[in-house]
Design a protein around this motif. Structure first.
Motif, PDB file in Angstrom:
ATOM      1  N   VAL A 124      56.794  25.378  34.462  1.00  7.52           N
ATOM      2  CA  VAL A 124      55.392  25.170  34.813  1.00  7.52           C
ATOM      3  C   VAL A 124      54.986  26.192  35.875  1.00  7.52           C
ATOM      4  O   VAL A 124      55.659  26.328  36.899  1.00  7.52           O
ATOM      5  CB  VAL A 124      55.144  23.741  35.367  1.00  7.52           C
ATOM      6  CG1 VAL A 124      53.668  23.553  35.713  1.00  7.52           C
ATOM      7  CG2 VAL A 124      55.589  22.678  34.370  1.00  7.52           C
ATOM      8  N   ASP A 125      53.911  26.889  35.613  1.00  5.45           N
ATOM      9  CA  ASP A 125      53.382  27.870  36.563  1.00  5.45           C
ATOM     10  C   ASP A 125      52.031  27.380  37.073  1.00  5.45           C
ATOM     11  O   ASP A 125      51.120  27.134  36.288  1.00  5.45           O
ATOM     12  CB  ASP A 125      53.212  29.230  35.875  1.00  5.45           C
ATOM     13  CG  ASP A 125      52.724  30.308  36.824  1.00  5.45           C
ATOM     14  OD1 ASP A 125      53.000  30.212  38.043  1.00  5.45           O
ATOM     15  OD2 ASP A 125      52.076  31.258  36.344  1.00  5.45           O
ATOM     16  N   ARG A 126      51.941  27.240  38.384  1.00  6.10           N
ATOM     17  CA  ARG A 126      50.656  26.889  38.981  1.00  6.10           C
ATOM     18  C   ARG A 126      49.884  28.172  39.230  1.00  6.10           C
ATOM     19  O   ARG A 126      50.441  29.171  39.642  1.00  6.10           O
ATOM     20  CB  ARG A 126      50.870  26.121  40.282  1.00  6.10           C
ATOM     21  CG  ARG A 126      51.426  24.742  39.984  1.00  6.10           C
ATOM     22  CD  ARG A 126      51.662  23.949  41.208  1.00  6.10           C
ATOM     23  NE  ARG A 126      50.422  23.696  41.920  1.00  6.10           N
ATOM     24  CZ  ARG A 126      50.362  22.943  43.013  1.00  6.10           C
ATOM     25  NH1 ARG A 126      51.433  22.407  43.508  1.00  6.10           N
ATOM     26  NH2 ARG A 126      49.213  22.738  43.603  1.00  6.10           N
ATOM     27  N   LYS A 127      48.596  28.131  38.987  1.00  4.97           N
ATOM     28  CA  LYS A 127      47.768  29.337  39.025  1.00  4.97           C
ATOM     29  C   LYS A 127      47.627  29.962  40.406  1.00  4.97           C
ATOM     30  O   LYS A 127      47.555  31.167  40.522  1.00  4.97           O
ATOM     31  CB  LYS A 127      46.371  29.031  38.467  1.00  4.97           C
ATOM     32  CG  LYS A 127      46.363  28.917  36.979  1.00  4.97           C
ATOM     33  CD  LYS A 127      46.706  30.239  36.381  1.00  4.97           C
ATOM     34  CE  LYS A 127      46.419  30.300  34.901  1.00  4.97           C
ATOM     35  NZ  LYS A 127      46.877  31.527  34.333  1.00  4.97           N
ATOM     36  N   HIS A 128      47.553  29.153  41.442  1.00  9.21           N
ATOM     37  CA  HIS A 128      47.314  29.727  42.765  1.00  9.21           C
ATOM     38  C   HIS A 128      48.629  30.028  43.460  1.00  9.21           C
ATOM     39  O   HIS A 128      49.508  29.197  43.557  1.00  9.21           O
ATOM     40  CB  HIS A 128      46.444  28.792  43.618  1.00  9.21           C
ATOM     41  CG  HIS A 128      46.957  27.394  43.663  1.00  9.21           C
ATOM     42  ND1 HIS A 128      48.034  27.016  44.432  1.00  9.21           N
ATOM     43  CD2 HIS A 128      46.553  26.290  42.998  1.00  9.21           C
ATOM     44  CE1 HIS A 128      48.258  25.727  44.261  1.00  9.21           C
ATOM     45  NE2 HIS A 128      47.380  25.263  43.385  1.00  9.21           N
ATOM     46  N   LYS A 129      48.786  31.265  43.898  1.00  7.31           N
ATOM     47  CA  LYS A 129      50.001  31.692  44.581  1.00  7.31           C
ATOM     48  C   LYS A 129      49.635  32.139  45.993  1.00  7.31           C
ATOM     49  O   LYS A 129      48.600  32.747  46.215  1.00  7.31           O
ATOM     50  CB  LYS A 129      50.660  32.864  43.857  1.00  7.31           C
ATOM     51  CG  LYS A 129      51.071  32.584  42.436  1.00  7.31           C
ATOM     52  CD  LYS A 129      52.419  31.913  42.388  1.00  7.31           C
ATOM     53  CE  LYS A 129      52.934  31.793  41.001  1.00  7.31           C
ATOM     54  NZ  LYS A 129      52.149  30.965  40.119  1.00  7.31           N
ATOM     55  N   SER A 130      50.541  31.856  46.923  1.00 10.21           N
ATOM     56  CA  SER A 130      50.386  32.340  48.295  1.00 10.21           C
ATOM     57  C   SER A 130      51.178  33.626  48.490  1.00 10.21           C
ATOM     58  O   SER A 130      51.021  34.314  49.479  1.00 10.21           O
ATOM     59  CB  SER A 130      50.904  31.298  49.292  1.00 10.21           C
ATOM     60  OG  SER A 130      50.244  30.078  49.092  1.00 10.21           O
ATOM     61  N   PHE A 131      52.086  33.912  47.523  1.00  9.87           N
ATOM     62  CA  PHE A 131      52.948  35.081  47.614  1.00  9.87           C
ATOM     63  C   PHE A 131      52.739  35.944  46.371  1.00  9.87           C
ATOM     64  O   PHE A 131      52.383  35.420  45.314  1.00  9.87           O
ATOM     65  CB  PHE A 131      54.414  34.643  47.732  1.00  9.87           C
ATOM     66  CG  PHE A 131      54.715  33.962  49.036  1.00  9.87           C
ATOM     67  CD1 PHE A 131      55.287  34.668  50.076  1.00  9.87           C
ATOM     68  CD2 PHE A 131      54.399  32.627  49.236  1.00  9.87           C
ATOM     69  CE1 PHE A 131      55.549  34.053  51.293  1.00  9.87           C
ATOM     70  CE2 PHE A 131      54.657  31.995  50.440  1.00  9.87           C
ATOM     71  CZ  PHE A 131      55.239  32.719  51.479  1.00  9.87           C
TER      72      PHE A 131
END
Length: 165
Positions: A124-131
């Protein structure tokens, strides 16, 4: 009471893992072997499932290693085997890519070498990344709020479901 919003059932998870395995083979069919680097512990379980499918559908020799790190304080990364990663194809595998931090830190020991390729795979990949991380092989992509937690439920080696709460 916690509320679970199931996003992937066991059957769908199996199909997603199969699709990831086919995509890994399609992008690496010119090689002879591949290293699947599973992030402890759920990523390792998924890496084993991908390897089993790759062994059925391709001539690629798969080698699985474990990357262990504290996901809350990911300074040190322990690698299960002392391997020369030079000129190797490595796929780093985890269950969920949230902020991207864990996967980014998991790359640290691999960067002491000059691999041929480093790719990433998540269920599962969440759309918002901090990195600054983009995932190469994704089972399911999901846009959630920052407050939502995405979790993968396992029972031993069996993946039961993926949900957010």
């Amino acid at each position: 009471m916690e509320s679970r919003n199931i996003i992937l059932t066991q059957d769908i998870i199996q199909k997603k893992i199969e699709r990831i395995a086919y995509e890994i083979y399609e992008l690496n069919s010119d090689g002879t072997d591949i290293i699947l680097a599973g992030i402890w512990d759920r990523g390792v379980i998924i890496a084993h499932k991908i390897a089993a499918i790759l062994e059925q559908i391709s001539p690629l020799k798969t080698h699985i290693i474990e990357l262990r790190l504290d996901k809350q304080h990911p300074g040190d990364v322990a690698v299960s085997e002392d391997i020369d990663f030079n000129d190797k194809v490595i796929v780093v595998v985890d269950d969920v890519a949230n902020s991207g931090r864990t996967m980014l830190y998991a790359l640290k020991p691999l960067l002491k070498f000059l691999p041929k390729k480093i790719q990433t795979a998540v269920l599962v990949d969440r759309k918002h990344k901090s990195f600054p991380l983009s995932v190469d092989f994704v089972g399911y992509s999901l846009a959630t709020t920052l407050q939502d937690m995405v979790l993968v439920e396992m029972n031993g080696e069996e993946i039961i479901s993926a949900y957010f709460e």
